[in-house]
Scaffold this motif. Sequence first.
Motif, PDB file in Angstrom:
ATOM      1  N   ALA A 197      35.580  10.906  -2.441  1.00 52.89           N
ATOM      2  CA  ALA A 197      35.828   9.510  -2.130  1.00 52.89           C
ATOM      3  C   ALA A 197      35.226   8.630  -3.216  1.00 52.89           C
ATOM      4  N   GLN A 198      35.870   7.470  -3.395  1.00 50.72           N
ATOM      5  CA  GLN A 198      35.365   6.549  -4.413  1.00 50.72           C
ATOM      6  C   GLN A 198      34.082   5.881  -3.924  1.00 50.72           C
ATOM      7  N   SER A 199      33.186   5.630  -4.859  1.00 56.11           N
ATOM      8  CA  SER A 199      31.972   4.904  -4.513  1.00 56.11           C
ATOM      9  C   SER A 199      31.447   4.187  -5.750  1.00 56.11           C
ATOM     10  N   VAL A 200      30.661   3.173  -5.517  1.00 59.91           N
ATOM     11  CA  VAL A 200      30.048   2.395  -6.591  1.00 59.91           C
ATOM     12  C   VAL A 200      28.574   2.222  -6.275  1.00 59.91           C
ATOM     13  N   THR A 201      27.739   2.481  -7.249  1.00 57.43           N
ATOM     14  CA  THR A 201      26.300   2.352  -7.079  1.00 57.43           C
ATOM     15  C   THR A 201      25.750   1.336  -8.066  1.00 57.43           C
ATOM     16  N   GLN A 202      25.059   0.361  -7.538  1.00 57.01           N
ATOM     17  CA  GLN A 202      24.306  -0.579  -8.360  1.00 57.01           C
ATOM     18  C   GLN A 202      22.835  -0.319  -8.049  1.00 57.01           C
ATOM     19  N   PRO A 203      22.140   0.359  -8.937  1.00 63.85           N
ATOM     20  CA  PRO A 203      20.790   0.843  -8.612  1.00 63.85           C
ATOM     21  C   PRO A 203      19.757  -0.261  -8.408  1.00 63.85           C
ATOM     22  N   ASP A 204      19.993  -1.411  -9.006  1.00 67.00           N
ATOM     23  CA  ASP A 204      19.016  -2.498  -8.951  1.00 67.00           C
ATOM     24  C   ASP A 204      19.441  -3.545  -7.939  1.00 67.00           C
ATOM     25  N   ILE A 205      18.636  -3.720  -6.891  1.00 71.43           N
ATOM     26  CA  ILE A 205      18.950  -4.722  -5.871  1.00 71.43           C
ATOM     27  C   ILE A 205      18.593  -6.115  -6.372  1.00 71.43           C
ATOM     28  N   HIS A 206      17.425  -6.219  -6.996  1.00 73.06           N
ATOM     29  CA  HIS A 206      16.964  -7.493  -7.531  1.00 73.06           C
ATOM     30  C   HIS A 206      16.532  -7.299  -8.970  1.00 73.06           C
ATOM     31  N   ILE A 207      16.862  -8.274  -9.804  1.00 72.10           N
ATOM     32  CA  ILE A 207      16.385  -8.293 -11.185  1.00 72.10           C
ATOM     33  C   ILE A 207      15.946  -9.718 -11.506  1.00 72.10           C
ATOM     34  N   THR A 208      14.808  -9.822 -12.171  1.00 69.85           N
ATOM     35  CA  THR A 208      14.316 -11.126 -12.619  1.00 69.85           C
ATOM     36  C   THR A 208      14.156 -11.093 -14.129  1.00 69.85           C
ATOM     37  N   VAL A 209      14.726 -12.076 -14.792  1.00 67.68           N
ATOM     38  CA  VAL A 209      14.594 -12.182 -16.241  1.00 67.68           C
ATOM     39  C   VAL A 209      14.202 -13.609 -16.596  1.00 67.68           C
ATOM     40  N   SER A 210      13.661 -13.763 -17.771  1.00 65.67           N
ATOM     41  CA  SER A 210      13.340 -15.091 -18.281  1.00 65.67           C
ATOM     42  C   SER A 210      14.555 -15.683 -18.962  1.00 65.67           C
ATOM     43  N   GLU A 211      14.657 -17.002 -18.885  1.00 63.59           N
ATOM     44  CA  GLU A 211      15.777 -17.660 -19.549  1.00 63.59           C
ATOM     45  C   GLU A 211      15.720 -17.362 -21.039  1.00 63.59           C
ATOM     46  N   GLY A 212      16.877 -17.011 -21.597  1.00 61.77           N
ATOM     47  CA  GLY A 212      16.943 -16.660 -23.011  1.00 61.77           C
ATOM     48  C   GLY A 212      16.818 -15.179 -23.287  1.00 61.77           C
ATOM     49  N   ALA A 213      16.335 -14.423 -22.306  1.00 60.94           N
ATOM     50  CA  ALA A 213      16.209 -12.974 -22.481  1.00 60.94           C
ATOM     51  C   ALA A 213      17.569 -12.309 -22.309  1.00 60.94           C
ATOM     52  N   SER A 214      17.646 -11.082 -22.785  1.00 63.67           N
ATOM     53  CA  SER A 214      18.878 -10.316 -22.616  1.00 63.67           C
ATOM     54  C   SER A 214      18.921  -9.705 -21.216  1.00 63.67           C
ATOM     55  N   LEU A 215      20.143  -9.337 -20.808  1.00 65.62           N
ATOM     56  CA  LEU A 215      20.350  -8.834 -19.450  1.00 65.62           C
ATOM     57  C   LEU A 215      21.268  -7.616 -19.488  1.00 65.62           C
ATOM     58  N   GLU A 216      20.927  -6.623 -18.689  1.00 65.19           N
ATOM     59  CA  GLU A 216      21.850  -5.518 -18.452  1.00 65.19           C
ATOM     60  C   GLU A 216      21.796  -5.147 -16.980  1.00 65.19           C
ATOM     61  N   LEU A 217      22.939  -5.213 -16.320  1.00 59.98           N
ATOM     62  CA  LEU A 217      23.066  -4.811 -14.920  1.00 59.98           C
ATOM     63  C   LEU A 217      23.823  -3.495 -14.883  1.00 59.98           C
ATOM     64  N   ARG A 218      23.265  -2.551 -14.151  1.00 60.86           N
ATOM     65  CA  ARG A 218      23.819  -1.214 -14.149  1.00 60.86           C
ATOM     66  C   ARG A 218      24.838  -1.008 -13.031  1.00 60.86           C
ATOM     67  N   CYS A 219      25.829  -0.193 -13.352  1.00 62.34           N
ATOM     68  CA  CYS A 219      26.855   0.159 -12.386  1.00 62.34           C
ATOM     69  C   CYS A 219      27.326   1.571 -12.672  1.00 62.34           C
ATOM     70  N   ASN A 220      27.286   2.422 -11.659  1.00 61.05           N
ATOM     71  CA  ASN A 220      27.834   3.766 -11.757  1.00 61.05           C
ATOM     72  C   ASN A 220      28.889   3.948 -10.681  1.00 61.05           C
ATOM     73  N   TYR A 221      29.931   4.655 -10.998  1.00 61.50           N
ATOM     74  CA  TYR A 221      31.034   4.818 -10.063  1.00 61.50           C
ATOM     75  C   TYR A 221      31.372   6.297  -9.918  1.00 61.50           C
ATOM     76  N   SER A 222      32.033   6.569  -8.821  1.00 58.91           N
ATOM     77  CA  SER A 222      32.571   7.893  -8.572  1.00 58.91           C
ATOM     78  C   SER A 222      34.051   7.725  -8.261  1.00 58.91           C
ATOM     79  N   TYR A 223      34.887   8.331  -9.109  1.00 57.35           N
ATOM     80  CA  TYR A 223      36.334   8.172  -8.936  1.00 57.35           C
ATOM     81  C   TYR A 223      37.027   9.323  -9.620  1.00 57.35           C
ATOM     82  N   GLY A 224      38.079   9.837  -9.007  1.00 53.13           N
ATOM     83  CA  GLY A 224      38.724  11.036  -9.517  1.00 53.13           C
ATOM     84  C   GLY A 224      39.604  10.834 -10.718  1.00 53.13           C
TER      85      GLY A 224
END
Lengths: 116, 112
Positions: A1-28
Amino acid sequence: AQSVTQPDIHITVSEGASLELRCNYSYGATPYLFWYVQSPGQGLQLLLKYFSGDTLVQGIKGFEAEFKRSQSSFNLRKPSVHWSDAAEYFCAVGRMFSGGYNKLIFGAGTRLAVHP
Amino acid sequence: SQTIHQWPATLVQPVGSPLSLECTVEGTSNPNLYWYRQAAGRGLQLLFYSVGIGQISSEVPQNLSASRPQDRQFILSSKKLLLSDSGFYLCAWSGDSGNTIYFGEGSWLTVV
């Protein structure tokens, strides 16, 4: 079955900093991948999407995402975060059906806070 | 350009009362239409989708129903609301290719 995982529930960054939000999926098969953003009390706005081709896709508001098949990932990035980027971000995988409709499977979301 | 609107934006209803949420899409014809629910701690869940007038498919058994009386109109209904029906309801549409879904502004429903 398809699924999507976002491991980080909350992220805090400072203005001007770089950002990366993670996403992993399961799909055939080769997935349709999406990132949506939701401000408090609002609907979902499409940031970007990947269907095929170039694995680095550009979206609105300066966001980009990279599809990595070997890692089953579709991480969202922004080089410099603005205070207005504070919101909840949802990764989704879409499955197309005959008849032309799409069923999206969403991750649980990542809430982004931006410190001044 | 295409736009999607849903109303009312906010609704507080007593348990056992009926519900009607309405959604319309402008600037496109024969869209695929969707109702999603976002409940606290449960993420975004597809409730119904429609590929044409009068054609409704339900994804999960529940106390709700949907109708599509016109090409660009999608209605979410209930005869008797339950406390568990509370949540944020999102209408959405996709075009001919179907591969990109666009969402409305959402409707907050609180059942008391």
